[in-house]
Write a protein that holds these residues in place. Structure first.
Motif, PDB file in Angstrom:
ATOM      1  N   LEU A  26      68.841  16.508  -9.750  1.00  0.00           N
ATOM      2  CA  LEU A  26      69.747  17.367 -10.504  1.00  0.00           C
ATOM      3  C   LEU A  26      69.292  18.812 -10.552  1.00  0.00           C
ATOM      4  O   LEU A  26      70.003  19.667 -11.094  1.00  0.00           O
ATOM      5  N   SER A  27      68.120  19.106 -10.016  1.00  0.00           N
ATOM      6  CA  SER A  27      67.632  20.485  -9.994  1.00  0.00           C
ATOM      7  C   SER A  27      67.985  21.186  -8.687  1.00  0.00           C
ATOM      8  O   SER A  27      67.651  22.359  -8.501  1.00  0.00           O
ATOM      9  N   GLY A  28      68.646  20.504  -7.764  1.00  0.00           N
ATOM     10  CA  GLY A  28      68.997  21.090  -6.480  1.00  0.00           C
ATOM     11  C   GLY A  28      70.137  22.084  -6.582  1.00  0.00           C
ATOM     12  O   GLY A  28      70.819  22.192  -7.618  1.00  0.00           O
ATOM     13  N   ASP A  29      70.367  22.807  -5.490  1.00  0.00           N
ATOM     14  CA  ASP A  29      71.421  23.816  -5.479  1.00  0.00           C
ATOM     15  C   ASP A  29      72.822  23.200  -5.424  1.00  0.00           C
ATOM     16  O   ASP A  29      73.778  23.789  -5.907  1.00  0.00           O
ATOM     17  N   GLN A  53      63.656  13.472 -13.068  1.00  0.00           N
ATOM     18  CA  GLN A  53      64.324  14.771 -13.032  1.00  0.00           C
ATOM     19  C   GLN A  53      63.446  15.853 -13.655  1.00  0.00           C
ATOM     20  O   GLN A  53      62.647  15.589 -14.547  1.00  0.00           O
ATOM     21  N   LYS A  54      63.597  17.080 -13.150  1.00  0.00           N
ATOM     22  CA  LYS A  54      62.855  18.227 -13.666  1.00  0.00           C
ATOM     23  C   LYS A  54      63.862  19.320 -13.999  1.00  0.00           C
ATOM     24  O   LYS A  54      64.273  20.086 -13.127  1.00  0.00           O
ATOM     25  N   LEU A  55      64.247  19.368 -15.274  1.00  0.00           N
ATOM     26  CA  LEU A  55      65.328  20.240 -15.698  1.00  0.00           C
ATOM     27  C   LEU A  55      64.852  21.220 -16.760  1.00  0.00           C
ATOM     28  O   LEU A  55      64.021  20.878 -17.599  1.00  0.00           O
ATOM     29  N   GLU A  57      66.671  24.015 -19.733  1.00  0.00           N
ATOM     30  CA  GLU A  57      67.860  23.932 -20.575  1.00  0.00           C
ATOM     31  C   GLU A  57      69.122  24.311 -19.803  1.00  0.00           C
ATOM     32  O   GLU A  57      70.167  23.667 -19.920  1.00  0.00           O
ATOM     33  N   ALA A  58      69.034  25.356 -18.979  1.00  0.00           N
ATOM     34  CA  ALA A  58      70.211  25.819 -18.245  1.00  0.00           C
ATOM     35  C   ALA A  58      70.696  24.774 -17.251  1.00  0.00           C
ATOM     36  O   ALA A  58      71.905  24.539 -17.109  1.00  0.00           O
ATOM     37  N   SER A  59      69.769  24.123 -16.543  1.00  0.00           N
ATOM     38  CA  SER A  59      70.192  23.128 -15.559  1.00  0.00           C
ATOM     39  C   SER A  59      70.701  21.857 -16.220  1.00  0.00           C
ATOM     40  O   SER A  59      71.598  21.186 -15.689  1.00  0.00           O
ATOM     41  N   LEU A  60      70.182  21.520 -17.391  1.00  0.00           N
ATOM     42  CA  LEU A  60      70.722  20.381 -18.130  1.00  0.00           C
ATOM     43  C   LEU A  60      72.159  20.660 -18.545  1.00  0.00           C
ATOM     44  O   LEU A  60      73.045  19.798 -18.410  1.00  0.00           O
ATOM     45  N   ILE A  61      72.421  21.862 -19.041  1.00  0.00           N
ATOM     46  CA  ILE A  61      73.783  22.217 -19.432  1.00  0.00           C
ATOM     47  C   ILE A  61      74.698  22.248 -18.210  1.00  0.00           C
ATOM     48  O   ILE A  61      75.836  21.751 -18.256  1.00  0.00           O
ATOM     49  N   LYS A 132      61.704  14.942 -22.262  1.00  0.00           N
ATOM     50  CA  LYS A 132      60.646  15.882 -21.890  1.00  0.00           C
ATOM     51  C   LYS A 132      59.258  15.378 -22.288  1.00  0.00           C
ATOM     52  O   LYS A 132      58.278  15.614 -21.594  1.00  0.00           O
ATOM     53  N   GLU A 133      59.161  14.714 -23.442  1.00  0.00           N
ATOM     54  CA  GLU A 133      57.919  14.074 -23.874  1.00  0.00           C
ATOM     55  C   GLU A 133      58.281  12.722 -24.465  1.00  0.00           C
ATOM     56  O   GLU A 133      59.225  12.613 -25.239  1.00  0.00           O
ATOM     57  N   VAL A 134      57.499  11.684 -24.097  1.00  0.00           N
ATOM     58  CA  VAL A 134      57.782  10.340 -24.602  1.00  0.00           C
ATOM     59  C   VAL A 134      56.511   9.732 -25.174  1.00  0.00           C
ATOM     60  O   VAL A 134      55.397  10.180 -24.879  1.00  0.00           O
TER      61      VAL A 134
END
Length: 293
Positions: A26-29, A53-55, A57-61, A132-134
């Motif tokens: 989900l972090s891809g272009d 996934q490595k997101l 805040e902007a990429s999550l939205i 992000k943290e578990v």
């Protein structure tokens, strides 16, 4: 077909709901194929997980917006000083304290079975939760299939509930805390909140599901409080059967989506000494469609 052109794979869980989209980034272009597979899996399986996934805040939205218009995060006295000011669509779920201040909400206690924000007139569709943290143990999220819960009802009970409506109390959170500014409820009949059909119909395929929201202060309109409580207790006994439930064991980088229209969920408690940090977005839904008798 080249490797880069292959669609991510949908692996259904051996469970009453849920699937994983394997191979998504989900972090891809260009995440259109990942989104298409995720939507297909969500429609069929009600719950979808994407791991690793490595997101930010902007990429999550940006990912979340592929599923519809996003709701602002619900009011909370525990707004994150950073993310929420810049990203009002993000709701921080955390027990972490920074400079003596809690940065999120819902703490480390158990969150009761519920459907997100069913107490508003137009409740949400999908929820997207990013880890992000578990914790090392505890904090698992269980989800249940409300189609199966309805279908498990005896025919006489289905007929009894077909046209009933339920009030969804807005005064308490899923962790059982009184919302800021709300008054304690002494009568379920008088509790504030939206009224929705007890049996909700899928707008496309016509399948029926129970729509219960949460147990605390729920009230079935038109019944005495005693009769309402008894009937709700009977219905809830079908919802929480093991054969209707799947449980998510969290890993850092997990993105979990569920459709609030057809599922409920709860969180297990965890040690207050462990850190847990999740970012949540929610997509606007539609007014629940009622069943006919």
């Amino acid at each position: 077909m080249s490797l880069s052109e292959q669609l991510p794979r949908i692996d259904a869980f051996d469970a009453p709901l849920g699937a994983e989209v394997v191979g998504a980034d989900l972090s891809g272009d260009d995440i259109r194929r990942d989104v298409a597979q995720t939507k297909a899996a969500l429609d069929k399986h009600l719950v979808v997980r994407l791991r690793g996934q490595k997101l930010d805040e902007a990429s999550l939205i940006a990912f979340s917006r592929h599923f519809g218009e996003l709701q602002p995060a619900p009011a909370s006295e525990y707004y994150s000083a950073g993310a929420i000011e810049r990203y009002p669509e993000i709701f921080v779920v955390s027990n972490i304290r920074e400079n003596g201040r809690v940065i999120g909400t819902l703490g480390n206690a158990e969150a009761e079975w519920h459907t997100d924000m069913s107490y508003v007139d137009v409740p949400p569709g999908p929820t997207i939760l990013y880890a992000k943290e578990v914790t090392r143990s505890g904090g698992e999220t269980s989800l249940c299939n409300m189609f199966l819960a309805y279908e498990a009802l005896p025919e006489a009970l289905k007929r009894r509930v077909a046209t009933l409506r339920c009030k969804h109390d807005s005064s308490y959170t899923s962790a059982g805390d009184l919302r800021k500014g709300a008054d304690a409820v002494t009568s379920a009949r008088e509790a504030p909140g939206a009224i929705h059909p007890l049996v909700r119909v899928h707008p496309v395929n016509g399948r029926r599901a129970l729509y219960l929201g949460r147990r605390r202060n729920a009230y079935l309109v038109g019944l005495s409080e005693k009769d309402s409580e008894a009937l709700l207790d009977e219905l809830w006994s079908y919802v929480t059967r093991p054969e209707h439930i799947w449980t998510q064991q969290w890993q850092v980088g997990d993105v979990l989506l569920w459709d609030n229209r057809w599922t409920m969920h709860h969180r297990n408690p965890f040690d207050s000494g462990e850190r847990r940090l999740m970012l949540r977005t929610q997509v606007y839904g539609e007014r629940p469609l009622a069943a006919s008798a």
